[in-house]
Design an enzyme around this catalytic site. Structure first.
Site, PDB file in Angstrom:
ATOM      1  N   ALA A  11       0.838  -1.208   0.000  1.00 38.16           N
ATOM      2  CA  ALA A  11       0.000   0.000   0.000  1.00 38.16           C
ATOM      3  C   ALA A  11       0.868   1.251   0.000  1.00 38.16           C
ATOM      4  O   ALA A  11       0.563   2.251   0.641  1.00 38.16           O
ATOM      5  CB  ALA A  11      -0.936  -0.016   1.208  1.00 38.16           C
ATOM      6  N   GLN A  13       3.408   3.833  -2.633  1.00 33.42           N
ATOM      7  CA  GLN A  13       3.081   4.838  -3.651  1.00 33.42           C
ATOM      8  C   GLN A  13       2.226   4.254  -4.773  1.00 33.42           C
ATOM      9  O   GLN A  13       1.220   4.834  -5.163  1.00 33.42           O
ATOM     10  CB  GLN A  13       4.380   5.409  -4.242  1.00 33.42           C
ATOM     11  CG  GLN A  13       5.246   6.168  -3.255  1.00 33.42           C
ATOM     12  CD  GLN A  13       4.683   7.535  -2.935  1.00 33.42           C
ATOM     13  OE1 GLN A  13       3.546   7.648  -2.476  1.00 33.42           O
ATOM     14  NE2 GLN A  13       5.457   8.565  -3.153  1.00 33.42           N
ATOM     15  N   ILE A 119       4.161  -6.284  -9.829  1.00 31.67           N
ATOM     16  CA  ILE A 119       4.793  -5.032 -10.275  1.00 31.67           C
ATOM     17  C   ILE A 119       6.183  -4.864  -9.634  1.00 31.67           C
ATOM     18  O   ILE A 119       7.046  -4.153 -10.148  1.00 31.67           O
ATOM     19  CB  ILE A 119       3.870  -3.819  -9.973  1.00 31.67           C
ATOM     20  CG1 ILE A 119       2.547  -3.954 -10.746  1.00 31.67           C
ATOM     21  CG2 ILE A 119       4.553  -2.506 -10.324  1.00 31.67           C
ATOM     22  CD1 ILE A 119       1.605  -2.750 -10.655  1.00 31.67           C
ATOM     23  N   THR A 120       6.408  -5.556  -8.537  1.00 27.47           N
ATOM     24  CA  THR A 120       7.656  -5.418  -7.781  1.00 27.47           C
ATOM     25  C   THR A 120       8.883  -5.741  -8.648  1.00 27.47           C
ATOM     26  O   THR A 120       8.865  -6.691  -9.430  1.00 27.47           O
ATOM     27  CB  THR A 120       7.610  -6.372  -6.560  1.00 27.47           C
ATOM     28  OG1 THR A 120       6.466  -6.047  -5.779  1.00 27.47           O
ATOM     29  CG2 THR A 120       8.864  -6.250  -5.709  1.00 27.47           C
ATOM     30  N   ASN A 121       9.944  -4.971  -8.474  1.00 26.61           N
ATOM     31  CA  ASN A 121      11.197  -5.144  -9.233  1.00 26.61           C
ATOM     32  C   ASN A 121      12.225  -5.998  -8.503  1.00 26.61           C
ATOM     33  O   ASN A 121      12.170  -6.084  -7.277  1.00 26.61           O
ATOM     34  CB  ASN A 121      11.822  -3.759  -9.491  1.00 26.61           C
ATOM     35  CG  ASN A 121      11.298  -3.123 -10.761  1.00 26.61           C
ATOM     36  OD1 ASN A 121      11.084  -3.800 -11.754  1.00 26.61           O
ATOM     37  ND2 ASN A 121      11.103  -1.805 -10.712  1.00 26.61           N
ATOM     38  N   ARG A 152       5.478   4.918 -22.110  1.00 26.77           N
ATOM     39  CA  ARG A 152       6.541   5.941 -22.145  1.00 26.77           C
ATOM     40  C   ARG A 152       6.986   6.180 -23.573  1.00 26.77           C
ATOM     41  O   ARG A 152       7.130   7.334 -24.019  1.00 26.77           O
ATOM     42  CB  ARG A 152       7.741   5.471 -21.299  1.00 26.77           C
ATOM     43  CG  ARG A 152       7.472   5.565 -19.820  1.00 26.77           C
ATOM     44  CD  ARG A 152       8.662   5.101 -18.992  1.00 26.77           C
ATOM     45  NE  ARG A 152       8.376   5.339 -17.584  1.00 26.77           N
ATOM     46  CZ  ARG A 152       8.810   4.570 -16.592  1.00 26.77           C
ATOM     47  NH1 ARG A 152       9.570   3.511 -16.847  1.00 26.77           N
ATOM     48  NH2 ARG A 152       8.504   4.855 -15.346  1.00 26.77           N
ATOM     49  N   HIS A 176      12.344  -6.089 -18.133  1.00 23.99           N
ATOM     50  CA  HIS A 176      12.161  -4.697 -17.703  1.00 23.99           C
ATOM     51  C   HIS A 176      13.446  -4.215 -17.018  1.00 23.99           C
ATOM     52  O   HIS A 176      13.529  -4.088 -15.805  1.00 23.99           O
ATOM     53  CB  HIS A 176      10.979  -4.632 -16.732  1.00 23.99           C
ATOM     54  CG  HIS A 176      10.676  -3.254 -16.231  1.00 23.99           C
ATOM     55  ND1 HIS A 176      10.361  -2.204 -17.066  1.00 23.99           N
ATOM     56  CD2 HIS A 176      10.641  -2.757 -14.966  1.00 23.99           C
ATOM     57  CE1 HIS A 176      10.135  -1.126 -16.331  1.00 23.99           C
ATOM     58  NE2 HIS A 176      10.314  -1.428 -15.058  1.00 23.99           N
TER      59      HIS A 176
HETATM   60  N1  LIG Z   1       7.202  -3.137 -12.926  1.00 25.22           N
HETATM   61  C1  LIG Z   1       7.309  -1.843 -13.065  1.00 25.22           C
HETATM   62  O1  LIG Z   1       7.219  -1.327 -14.172  1.00 25.22           O
HETATM   63  C2  LIG Z   1       7.522  -0.969 -11.860  1.00 25.22           C
HETATM   64  C3  LIG Z   1       7.273   0.407 -11.923  1.00 25.22           C
HETATM   65  C4  LIG Z   1       7.464   1.166 -10.788  1.00 25.22           C
HETATM   66  C5  LIG Z   1       7.871   0.563  -9.592  1.00 25.22           C
HETATM   67  N2  LIG Z   1       8.082  -0.772  -9.558  1.00 25.22           N
HETATM   68  C6  LIG Z   1       8.447  -1.464  -8.328  1.00 25.22           C
HETATM   69  O2  LIG Z   1       7.284  -1.592  -7.519  1.00 25.22           O
HETATM   70  C7  LIG Z   1       7.660  -1.742  -6.159  1.00 25.22           C
HETATM   71  C8  LIG Z   1       6.815  -0.822  -5.277  1.00 25.22           C
HETATM   72  O3  LIG Z   1       7.072   0.532  -5.592  1.00 25.22           O
HETATM   73  P1  LIG Z   1       6.404   1.684  -4.703  1.00 25.22           P
HETATM   74  O4  LIG Z   1       6.843   2.971  -5.299  1.00 25.22           O
HETATM   75  O5  LIG Z   1       4.966   1.432  -4.489  1.00 25.22           O
HETATM   76  O6  LIG Z   1       7.192   1.444  -3.318  1.00 25.22           O
HETATM   77  P2  LIG Z   1       6.758   1.912  -1.843  1.00 25.22           P
HETATM   78  O7  LIG Z   1       7.956   1.805  -0.984  1.00 25.22           O
HETATM   79  O8  LIG Z   1       6.037   3.210  -1.897  1.00 25.22           O
HETATM   80  O9  LIG Z   1       5.698   0.791  -1.418  1.00 25.22           O
HETATM   81  C9  LIG Z   1       6.051  -0.526  -1.147  1.00 25.22           C
HETATM   82  C10 LIG Z   1       5.196  -1.010   0.002  1.00 25.22           C
HETATM   83  O10 LIG Z   1       5.481  -2.381   0.194  1.00 25.22           O
HETATM   84  C11 LIG Z   1       5.294  -2.632   1.585  1.00 25.22           C
HETATM   85  N3  LIG Z   1       5.922  -3.899   1.933  1.00 25.22           N
HETATM   86  C12 LIG Z   1       7.220  -4.195   2.135  1.00 25.22           C
HETATM   87  N4  LIG Z   1       7.362  -5.485   2.450  1.00 25.22           N
HETATM   88  C13 LIG Z   1       6.111  -6.031   2.452  1.00 25.22           C
HETATM   89  C14 LIG Z   1       5.599  -7.329   2.687  1.00 25.22           C
HETATM   90  N5  LIG Z   1       6.402  -8.349   3.013  1.00 25.22           N
HETATM   91  N6  LIG Z   1       4.278  -7.521   2.579  1.00 25.22           N
HETATM   92  C15 LIG Z   1       3.446  -6.507   2.260  1.00 25.22           C
HETATM   93  N7  LIG Z   1       3.871  -5.245   2.032  1.00 25.22           N
HETATM   94  C16 LIG Z   1       5.194  -5.024   2.124  1.00 25.22           C
HETATM   95  C17 LIG Z   1       5.943  -1.421   2.250  1.00 25.22           C
HETATM   96  O11 LIG Z   1       5.505  -1.303   3.596  1.00 25.22           O
HETATM   97  C18 LIG Z   1       5.487  -0.304   1.338  1.00 25.22           C
HETATM   98  O12 LIG Z   1       4.297   0.302   1.820  1.00 25.22           O
HETATM   99  C19 LIG Z   1       9.164  -1.498  -6.130  1.00 25.22           C
HETATM  100  O13 LIG Z   1       9.858  -2.730  -6.104  1.00 25.22           O
HETATM  101  C20 LIG Z   1       9.444  -0.784  -7.433  1.00 25.22           C
HETATM  102  O14 LIG Z   1      10.763  -0.957  -7.906  1.00 25.22           O
HETATM  103  C21 LIG Z   1       7.931  -1.545 -10.672  1.00 25.22           C
HETATM  104  O1  LIG Z   2      12.776   2.457 -12.522  1.00 25.85           O
HETATM  105  C1  LIG Z   2      12.355   1.912 -11.505  1.00 25.85           C
HETATM  106  O2  LIG Z   2      13.076   1.536 -10.584  1.00 25.85           O
HETATM  107  C2  LIG Z   2      10.869   1.727 -11.340  1.00 25.85           C
HETATM  108  C3  LIG Z   2      10.200   1.133 -12.527  1.00 25.85           C
HETATM  109  O3  LIG Z   2      10.789  -0.070 -12.926  1.00 25.85           O
HETATM  110  C4  LIG Z   2      10.069   2.091 -13.680  1.00 25.85           C
HETATM  111  O4  LIG Z   2      10.399   1.725 -14.803  1.00 25.85           O
HETATM  112  O5  LIG Z   2       9.583   3.208 -13.447  1.00 25.85           O
END
Ligand SMILES: NC(=O)c1ccc[n+]([C@@H]2O[C@H](COP(=O)([O-])OP(=O)(O)OC[C@H]3O[C@@H](n4cnc5c(N)ncnc54)[C@H](O)[C@@H]3O)[C@@H](O)[C@H]2O)c1
Ligand SMILES: O=C(O)C[C@H](O)C(=O)O
EC number: 1.1.1.37
Length: 320
Positions: A11, A13, A119-121, A152, A176
């Protein structure tokens, strides 16, 4: 008929933005799960309180209990850590792999029939690990990246050609990461492939190459600007586009990290490919043909993903 149930695991960003978008679009009732006490509850309440002004019908609940995601139709996973300036997405592998284990088990035990969007990286390795930990069918577990990377690319192209982005299509395939493959031949303005537009003189190769590279660096560009985390508005929008395709059986043709076993010469791995998403989850992987140069770039990206998957196996023996 009851509204669909959408579980957002993480929950932060992106998770908060997903919840807001899902409510605004009335895709279903939303459960926000996070280990950070108060965060999912606070965001759920805040978004619910925007309902009277927006006029949407959706309930929102924040929780630290996996039991609350029971029966979810869709789970979107953003739990984990984002990168900061100077880091690569791959630097997140060790820390986020542990998160995928607990999340995968939570989904397996509580929402085994859900369509899961990771979505997680680092995305391609994390969606592979999440599928392994959850044991769900491959067609019900996929990763979001191609929709974002292609959006993008489309945005930069629309600016370059000074046309509506509605008339720009694009496909970014592969992993990615820095090796992603924006496919110019399969990207168009009004149906005209980009190489033809160069020949027509509407743009030049130098500008097109710069846009391709800016697309590859798109995530890092935002990380460099925000400094405290990574992009979240466009990633959440892309995740919602995929969830909506599943919930409404739209049969959308979208690039995403899907399990490929046979198509594109790949054997049993997750990587960014063109897919059809409908009520059956990933209903089809489109077996596109590439030129020698495109294939070389794609192979390079596939090998980078394979390296990350091997690294996961080295960290967690249960994956080996
Ligand atoms: N695939 C894509 O294109 C893409 C794009 C943007 C971001 N991301 C990735 O998405 C992920 C999340 O980004 P964000 O900006 O929301 O990060 P963020 O830090 O704002 O949110 C992540 C949340 O995960 C929670 N969390 C951590 N461990 C947890 C667990 N074990 N169980 C449940 N919740 C847990 C944290 O408390 C936090 O609220 C990152 O890994 C980021 O790199 C991927
Ligand atoms: O670049 C990052 O770390 C977040 C995400 O994968 C993105 O492409 O925005």
């Amino acid at each position: 008929m009851a509204r669909p149930k959408i579980a957002l695991i993480g929950a932060g960003q992106i998770g908060g933005t997903l919840a807001h978008l899902a409510a605004l679009k009335e895709l279903g009732d939303v459960v926000l799960f996070d280990i950070a006490e108060g965060t999912p509850e606070g965001k759920a309440l805040d978004i619910a309180e925007s309902g009277p002004s927006e006029g949407f019908d959706a309930t929102l609940k924040g929780t630290q209990s996996y039991a609350d995601i029971a029966g979810a139709d869709v789970c979107i996973v953003t739990a984990g850590v984002p990168r900061k300036p100077g880091m690569s997405r791959d630097d997140l592998l060790g820390i986020n792999l542990k998160v995928m284990k607990s999340v995968g088990e939570g989904i397996r035990d509580n929402a085994p029939d859900a369509f899961v969007i990771c979505i997680t990286n680092p995305l391609d390795a994390m969606v592979w690990a999440l599928r392994e930990f959850s044991g769900l069918p491959h067609n019900k577990v996929c990763g979001m990246a191609g929709v974002l990377d292609s959006a993008r690319f489309r945005h930069f192209l629309a600016e370059e050609f000074d046309v509506s982005m509605k008339d720009v299509t694009a496909f970014v395939l592969g992993g990615h990461g820095d090796t992603m493959v924006p496919l110019t031949r399969y990207s168009t303005v009004a149906g005209i492939p980009l190489p033809d537009l160069v020949k027509m003189g509407w743009t030049n190769q130098e500008n097109l190459d710069a846009i391709v590279q800016r697309t590859r660096d798109g995530g890092a560009e935002i990380v460099g600007l925000l400094k405290t985390g990574s992009a979240f508005y466009a990633p959440a929008t892309a995740g919602i586009e995929m969830a909506e395709a599943y919930l409404k059986d739209q049969k959308r043709v979208l690039p995403c990290a899907a399990y490929v076993d046979g198509a594109l010469g790949l054997k049993g791995m997750y990587v960014g490919v063109p897919t059809v998403i409908g009520a059956g989850g990933i209903e089809r992987v489109i077996d596109i043909k590439m030129t020698k140069d495109e294939q070389a770039m794609f192979d390079n990206s596939v090998n980078a993903v394979k390296g990350l998957v091997e690294a996961c196996k080295g960290i967690d023996n249960s994956l080996a």
